[in-house]
Design a protein around this motif. Structure first.
Motif, PDB file in Angstrom:
ATOM      1  N   ARG A 107       0.822  -1.207   0.000  1.00 35.32           N
ATOM      2  CA  ARG A 107       0.000   0.000   0.000  1.00 35.32           C
ATOM      3  C   ARG A 107       0.861   1.263   0.000  1.00 35.32           C
ATOM      4  O   ARG A 107       2.037   1.241   0.363  1.00 35.32           O
ATOM      5  CB  ARG A 107      -0.916   0.016   1.228  1.00 35.32           C
ATOM      6  N   VAL A 108       0.247   2.363  -0.380  1.00 40.26           N
ATOM      7  CA  VAL A 108       0.878   3.676  -0.310  1.00 40.26           C
ATOM      8  C   VAL A 108      -0.104   4.614   0.374  1.00 40.26           C
ATOM      9  O   VAL A 108      -1.318   4.476   0.235  1.00 40.26           O
ATOM     10  CB  VAL A 108       1.259   4.191  -1.719  1.00 40.26           C
ATOM     11  N   ALA A 109       0.433   5.577   1.139  1.00 44.14           N
ATOM     12  CA  ALA A 109      -0.432   6.428   1.957  1.00 44.14           C
ATOM     13  C   ALA A 109      -1.120   7.529   1.174  1.00 44.14           C
ATOM     14  O   ALA A 109      -2.078   8.134   1.677  1.00 44.14           O
ATOM     15  CB  ALA A 109       0.380   7.042   3.096  1.00 44.14           C
ATOM     16  N   LEU A 110      -0.658   7.799  -0.030  1.00 44.19           N
ATOM     17  CA  LEU A 110      -1.216   8.921  -0.775  1.00 44.19           C
ATOM     18  C   LEU A 110      -1.354   8.556  -2.245  1.00 44.19           C
ATOM     19  O   LEU A 110      -0.389   8.122  -2.879  1.00 44.19           O
ATOM     20  CB  LEU A 110      -0.312  10.150  -0.619  1.00 44.19           C
ATOM     21  N   THR A 111      -2.552   8.710  -2.788  1.00 42.46           N
ATOM     22  CA  THR A 111      -2.788   8.460  -4.212  1.00 42.46           C
ATOM     23  C   THR A 111      -2.768   9.793  -4.966  1.00 42.46           C
ATOM     24  O   THR A 111      -2.926  10.865  -4.356  1.00 42.46           O
ATOM     25  CB  THR A 111      -4.151   7.784  -4.427  1.00 42.46           C
ATOM     26  N   PRO A 112      -2.582   9.775  -6.267  1.00 46.74           N
ATOM     27  CA  PRO A 112      -2.581  11.033  -7.034  1.00 46.74           C
ATOM     28  C   PRO A 112      -3.861  11.844  -6.852  1.00 46.74           C
ATOM     29  O   PRO A 112      -3.815  13.075  -6.764  1.00 46.74           O
ATOM     30  CB  PRO A 112      -2.420  10.545  -8.479  1.00 46.74           C
ATOM     31  N   GLN A 113      -5.006  11.168  -6.795  1.00 46.19           N
ATOM     32  CA  GLN A 113      -6.273  11.888  -6.641  1.00 46.19           C
ATOM     33  C   GLN A 113      -6.337  12.622  -5.312  1.00 46.19           C
ATOM     34  O   GLN A 113      -6.729  13.794  -5.244  1.00 46.19           O
ATOM     35  CB  GLN A 113      -7.438  10.908  -6.755  1.00 46.19           C
ATOM     36  N   SER A 114      -5.941  11.948  -4.210  1.00 45.93           N
ATOM     37  CA  SER A 114      -5.956  12.604  -2.907  1.00 45.93           C
ATOM     38  C   SER A 114      -4.906  13.699  -2.827  1.00 45.93           C
ATOM     39  O   SER A 114      -5.105  14.726  -2.164  1.00 45.93           O
ATOM     40  CB  SER A 114      -5.727  11.575  -1.798  1.00 45.93           C
ATOM     41  N   ALA A 115      -3.770  13.502  -3.499  1.00 48.62           N
ATOM     42  CA  ALA A 115      -2.733  14.531  -3.518  1.00 48.62           C
ATOM     43  C   ALA A 115      -3.265  15.817  -4.139  1.00 48.62           C
ATOM     44  O   ALA A 115      -2.993  16.928  -3.662  1.00 48.62           O
ATOM     45  CB  ALA A 115      -1.507  14.026  -4.285  1.00 48.62           C
ATOM     46  N   ALA A 116      -4.014  15.686  -5.223  1.00 48.60           N
ATOM     47  CA  ALA A 116      -4.598  16.859  -5.866  1.00 48.60           C
ATOM     48  C   ALA A 116      -5.570  17.575  -4.926  1.00 48.60           C
ATOM     49  O   ALA A 116      -5.646  18.809  -4.911  1.00 48.60           O
ATOM     50  CB  ALA A 116      -5.303  16.439  -7.154  1.00 48.60           C
ATOM     51  N   GLN A 117      -6.316  16.800  -4.130  1.00 44.23           N
ATOM     52  CA  GLN A 117      -7.241  17.400  -3.169  1.00 44.23           C
ATOM     53  C   GLN A 117      -6.493  18.137  -2.065  1.00 44.23           C
ATOM     54  O   GLN A 117      -6.926  19.194  -1.597  1.00 44.23           O
ATOM     55  CB  GLN A 117      -8.137  16.315  -2.559  1.00 44.23           C
ATOM     56  N   LEU A 118      -5.349  17.594  -1.632  1.00 45.11           N
ATOM     57  CA  LEU A 118      -4.555  18.243  -0.585  1.00 45.11           C
ATOM     58  C   LEU A 118      -3.973  19.556  -1.082  1.00 45.11           C
ATOM     59  O   LEU A 118      -3.815  20.510  -0.303  1.00 45.11           O
ATOM     60  CB  LEU A 118      -3.440  17.313  -0.107  1.00 45.11           C
ATOM     61  N   LYS A 119      -3.648  19.632  -2.343  1.00 42.13           N
ATOM     62  CA  LYS A 119      -3.133  20.882  -2.896  1.00 42.13           C
ATOM     63  C   LYS A 119      -4.195  21.982  -2.819  1.00 42.13           C
ATOM     64  O   LYS A 119      -3.882  23.154  -2.634  1.00 42.13           O
ATOM     65  CB  LYS A 119      -2.660  20.673  -4.332  1.00 42.13           C
ATOM     66  N   LYS A 120      -5.479  21.584  -2.931  1.00 42.99           N
ATOM     67  CA  LYS A 120      -6.556  22.561  -2.817  1.00 42.99           C
ATOM     68  C   LYS A 120      -6.685  23.095  -1.394  1.00 42.99           C
ATOM     69  O   LYS A 120      -7.272  24.155  -1.169  1.00 42.99           O
ATOM     70  CB  LYS A 120      -7.880  21.935  -3.263  1.00 42.99           C
ATOM     71  N   SER A 147      -5.971   6.535   1.650  1.00 43.16           N
ATOM     72  CA  SER A 147      -5.589   7.891   1.274  1.00 43.16           C
ATOM     73  C   SER A 147      -6.756   8.857   1.439  1.00 43.16           C
ATOM     74  O   SER A 147      -6.576  10.009   1.859  1.00 43.16           O
ATOM     75  CB  SER A 147      -5.097   7.896  -0.181  1.00 43.16           C
ATOM     76  N   THR A 148      -7.951   8.390   1.144  1.00 42.15           N
ATOM     77  CA  THR A 148      -9.140   9.230   1.335  1.00 42.15           C
ATOM     78  C   THR A 148      -9.360   9.509   2.815  1.00 42.15           C
ATOM     79  O   THR A 148      -9.715  10.632   3.206  1.00 42.15           O
ATOM     80  CB  THR A 148     -10.376   8.544   0.725  1.00 42.15           C
ATOM     81  N   ASN A 149      -9.161   8.500   3.669  1.00 39.81           N
ATOM     82  CA  ASN A 149      -9.260   8.716   5.117  1.00 39.81           C
ATOM     83  C   ASN A 149      -8.264   9.775   5.583  1.00 39.81           C
ATOM     84  O   ASN A 149      -8.608  10.659   6.383  1.00 39.81           O
ATOM     85  CB  ASN A 149      -9.002   7.413   5.872  1.00 39.81           C
ATOM     86  N   LEU A 150      -7.022   9.696   5.095  1.00 40.08           N
ATOM     87  CA  LEU A 150      -6.004  10.681   5.470  1.00 40.08           C
ATOM     88  C   LEU A 150      -6.383  12.080   4.981  1.00 40.08           C
ATOM     89  O   LEU A 150      -6.186  13.077   5.688  1.00 40.08           O
ATOM     90  CB  LEU A 150      -4.653  10.277   4.880  1.00 40.08           C
ATOM     91  N   ARG A 151      -6.920  12.153   3.777  1.00 37.59           N
ATOM     92  CA  ARG A 151      -7.312  13.459   3.232  1.00 37.59           C
ATOM     93  C   ARG A 151      -8.389  14.105   4.098  1.00 37.59           C
ATOM     94  O   ARG A 151      -8.338  15.311   4.382  1.00 37.59           O
ATOM     95  CB  ARG A 151      -7.809  13.297   1.804  1.00 37.59           C
ATOM     96  N   HIS A 152      -9.355  13.315   4.537  1.00 35.47           N
ATOM     97  CA  HIS A 152     -10.394  13.869   5.402  1.00 35.47           C
ATOM     98  C   HIS A 152      -9.819  14.294   6.756  1.00 35.47           C
ATOM     99  O   HIS A 152     -10.255  15.308   7.324  1.00 35.47           O
ATOM    100  CB  HIS A 152     -11.504  12.839   5.610  1.00 35.47           C
ATOM    101  N   MET A 153      -8.847  13.549   7.278  1.00 36.86           N
ATOM    102  CA  MET A 153      -8.203  13.944   8.524  1.00 36.86           C
ATOM    103  C   MET A 153      -7.508  15.295   8.353  1.00 36.86           C
ATOM    104  O   MET A 153      -7.623  16.195   9.201  1.00 36.86           O
ATOM    105  CB  MET A 153      -7.197  12.869   8.957  1.00 36.86           C
ATOM    106  N   LEU A 154      -6.773  15.451   7.261  1.00 41.69           N
ATOM    107  CA  LEU A 154      -6.085  16.721   7.019  1.00 41.69           C
ATOM    108  C   LEU A 154      -7.062  17.850   6.751  1.00 41.69           C
ATOM    109  O   LEU A 154      -6.786  19.016   7.061  1.00 41.69           O
ATOM    110  CB  LEU A 154      -5.110  16.551   5.854  1.00 41.69           C
ATOM    111  N   ASP A 155      -8.210  17.523   6.190  1.00 40.73           N
ATOM    112  CA  ASP A 155      -9.240  18.538   5.977  1.00 40.73           C
ATOM    113  C   ASP A 155      -9.712  19.090   7.321  1.00 40.73           C
ATOM    114  O   ASP A 155      -9.905  20.305   7.480  1.00 40.73           O
ATOM    115  CB  ASP A 155     -10.405  17.920   5.206  1.00 40.73           C
ATOM    116  N   ASP A 156      -9.896  18.207   8.314  1.00 41.30           N
ATOM    117  CA  ASP A 156     -10.287  18.652   9.649  1.00 41.30           C
ATOM    118  C   ASP A 156      -9.152  19.395  10.349  1.00 41.30           C
ATOM    119  O   ASP A 156      -9.396  20.299  11.153  1.00 41.30           O
ATOM    120  CB  ASP A 156     -10.709  17.447  10.503  1.00 41.30           C
TER     121      ASP A 156
END
Length: 522
Positions: free
Chosen positions: A15-28, A333-342
């Motif tokens: 597994r990898v912790a970050l996918t390209p799609q979630s990376a793009a969301q984090l840039k936003k 990666s989606t779970n991590l993105r939501h954590m960073l969103d909070d």
């Protein structure tokens, strides 16, 4: 600030912790994102895909750790990786703090803030960050697939010209996220599926999926799942003995056993003993999803598949999510993105460790040079407490209650009819006869329509309810009777009534058809 995801070092971890799609969301969210070269290859995410998403790809873990302010990982860092962490960095990964006190001390000593994705509280608001559930869902599904790969028969029963094939019998022990996923997959493959859990409140979920819940003939106060965060808690010795007795009764008849029972902070309970394995038929399979915590089966060997003397296969793999690395990485990666969103309320690329927030406080295990594990209980309960059970009525009490309800309803109806008759009489004394003719039809139409709808049981509020709406348009009869009146106003109102009730009639049947079509297989 920069967020970085290194390549996982543990052998077999794809597994990898970050996918390209979630990376793009984090840039936003205002972050810059960096990746170690080759980090996503085993999950089928190439470096070029990351570059297309605006991610900077760095060569080597040293460059990644030096550049990143927030490090995202699947597995907790160990060995040389710990040396690469620096003061002020934030680590977000699975950490398992109850089993890794030395790791917490190391992170504290290095001044690293740590958020454990395995400590996200199971409350409604945190479901989008619940990485344990995401991985358990995949593990439960994959467990059934692995069992099928090692089982020498169909799951579903068949009757062919060559003879009859009986369906497989599957027992799922534990009805958490992984257990429910395994149950659903087993049922969908056509197996006769049984499931057991120490929490009786999950029986309804199991039965709604088409499986049979295994009940114990044992009186014990049910566990308070709200107090245990939605997890199972240790049972009494008496309950455990009754449970093992039930499993011994089932063992000779079961083809596949999938065990998923875990208790937070404790070794996995032993639920499928060696003598039960010996009772199983040759060719049977045991898949132990608790292997990483010691296993629910006495004979489980972590990360291995063994075959016993009586030809029972026991699978103790600990990498089920990694065997579906692309899907697992996407969900994690989606779970991590939501954590960073909070963690980024202002969406300005600056994380805020709000320790008053239930989710952030519950998941944070090291902060500002202090170990913050274990967290206080969340203010919001994971599962609402069940309402107190109503007292069971005797047959005589039920009959008396029904008679009293009937008398009350009759009395109310008589009162309403008397009041309505008095009002009609009063209006009739002062209004002309031509008006009363129309008014009586109007009152009767309203009364009939009201009675048709009001007396429909709540249990029939299904597609049939749309048909009931159509039937209620019996008031169109009143409109048709008035449409031939000589008064222009009455004709206009009657025409509008016919139009509206026509929509109700045809619309009711159209809605019913569309709703029923949703349940038809294509």
């Amino acid at each position: 600030m920069k967020i970085g995801a290194p390549r996982e070092r543990l052998e077999g971890e794809a597994r990898v912790a970050l996918t390209p799609q979630s990376a793009a969301q984090l840039k936003k969210l205002g972050y810059d994102v960096v990746m170690e070269a080759g980090a996503g290859e085993r999950a089928r995410f190439g470096d070029d895909t990351y570059r297309e998403a605006g991610v900077e790809v760095l060569d080597g873990a040293e460059a990644l750790y030096a550049a990143a302010d927030i490090v995202l990982k699947v597995r907790a860092p160990e060995g040389d990786e710990l040396e690469l962490l620096r003061e002020g960095q934030t680590l977000i990964s699975f950490i398992w703090p109850a089993q890794n006190e030395a790791l917490l001390e190391t992170l504290k000593g290095k001044g690293v803030n740590a958020i454990a994705m395995d400590m996200v509280p199971r409350i409604s608001r945190a479901q989008k960050m619940d990485a344990l559930s995401s991985m358990a869902n995949i593990a439960g599904y994959r467990a059934v697939i692995e069992a099928g790969n090692n089982f020498g028969r169909f799951f579903t029963g068949q009757i062919t010209a060559a003879g009859k094939v009986p369906p497989a019998k599957v027992l799922v022990v534990g009805a958490g996220v992984a257990g429910l996923a395994a149950t659903g997959t087993s049922v969908s493959l056509g197996a006769i599926t049984y499931a057991f859990d120490v929490r009786p409140e999950v029986a309804e979920q199991i039965e709604s999926m088409g499986a049979e819940f295994v009940y114990l003939d044992f009186e014990e106060s049910s566990q308070d799942s709200a107090a245990t965060g939605g997890y199972a808690a240790p049972s009494s010795p008496e309950f455990r003995e009754k449970q093992l007795e039930k499993f011994r009764e089932l063992a000779p008849d079961i083809d596949i056993v999938i065990t998923t029972a875990l208790i937070p902070g404790r070794p996995a309970p032993k639920l499928w003993t060696e003598d039960m394995v010996k009772m199983m038929k040759p060719g049977s399979v045991v898949v132990d999803l608790a292997a990483e915590r010691g296993g629910n089966c006495d004979l489980t060997v972590p990360d291995e598949k063994i075959v016993t003397d009586n030809d029972v296969t026991i699978i103790g793999y600990t990498d089920f999510p990694s065997r579906m690395a692309t899907q697992s990485s996407t969900l994690y990666s989606t779970n991590l993105r939501h954590m960073l969103d909070d963690l980024t309320p202002e969406k300005d690329g600056t994380p805020v460790m709000n320790m008053e927030d239930d989710v952030i406080r519950g998941a944070t295990v090291v902060n500002a040079g202090e170990i913050t594990f274990p967290p206080p209980p969340p203010k919001t309960q994971a599962i609402a407490k069940a309402p107190p059970k109503k007292k069971e009525l005797t047959v005589e009490e039920k009959a008396a209650a029904e008679v009293a309800a009937f008398k009350r309803q009759t009395r109310n109806q008589v009162t309403l009819i008397a009041v309505g008759a008095a009002l009609l009489l009063g209006v009739g004394l002062v209004a002309p006869a031509s008006f009363m003719q129309h008014f009586i039809v109007f009152v009767l139409a309203v009364f009939v329509g009201f009675q048709v709808i009001w007396n429909v049981s709540h249990s029939l509020h299904t597609p049939l309810m749309a048909v009931t709406n159509a039937i209620s348009s019996i008031i169109i009869l009143g409109a048709l009777m008035q449409i031939g009146s000589g008064s222009f106003l009455v004709i206009l109102l009657a025409s509008l009534s016919v139009f509206m009730t026509g929509i109700n009639i045809f619309g009711g049947f159209m809605v019913t058809r569309r709703m029923l079509a949703m349940f038809q297989k294509s």
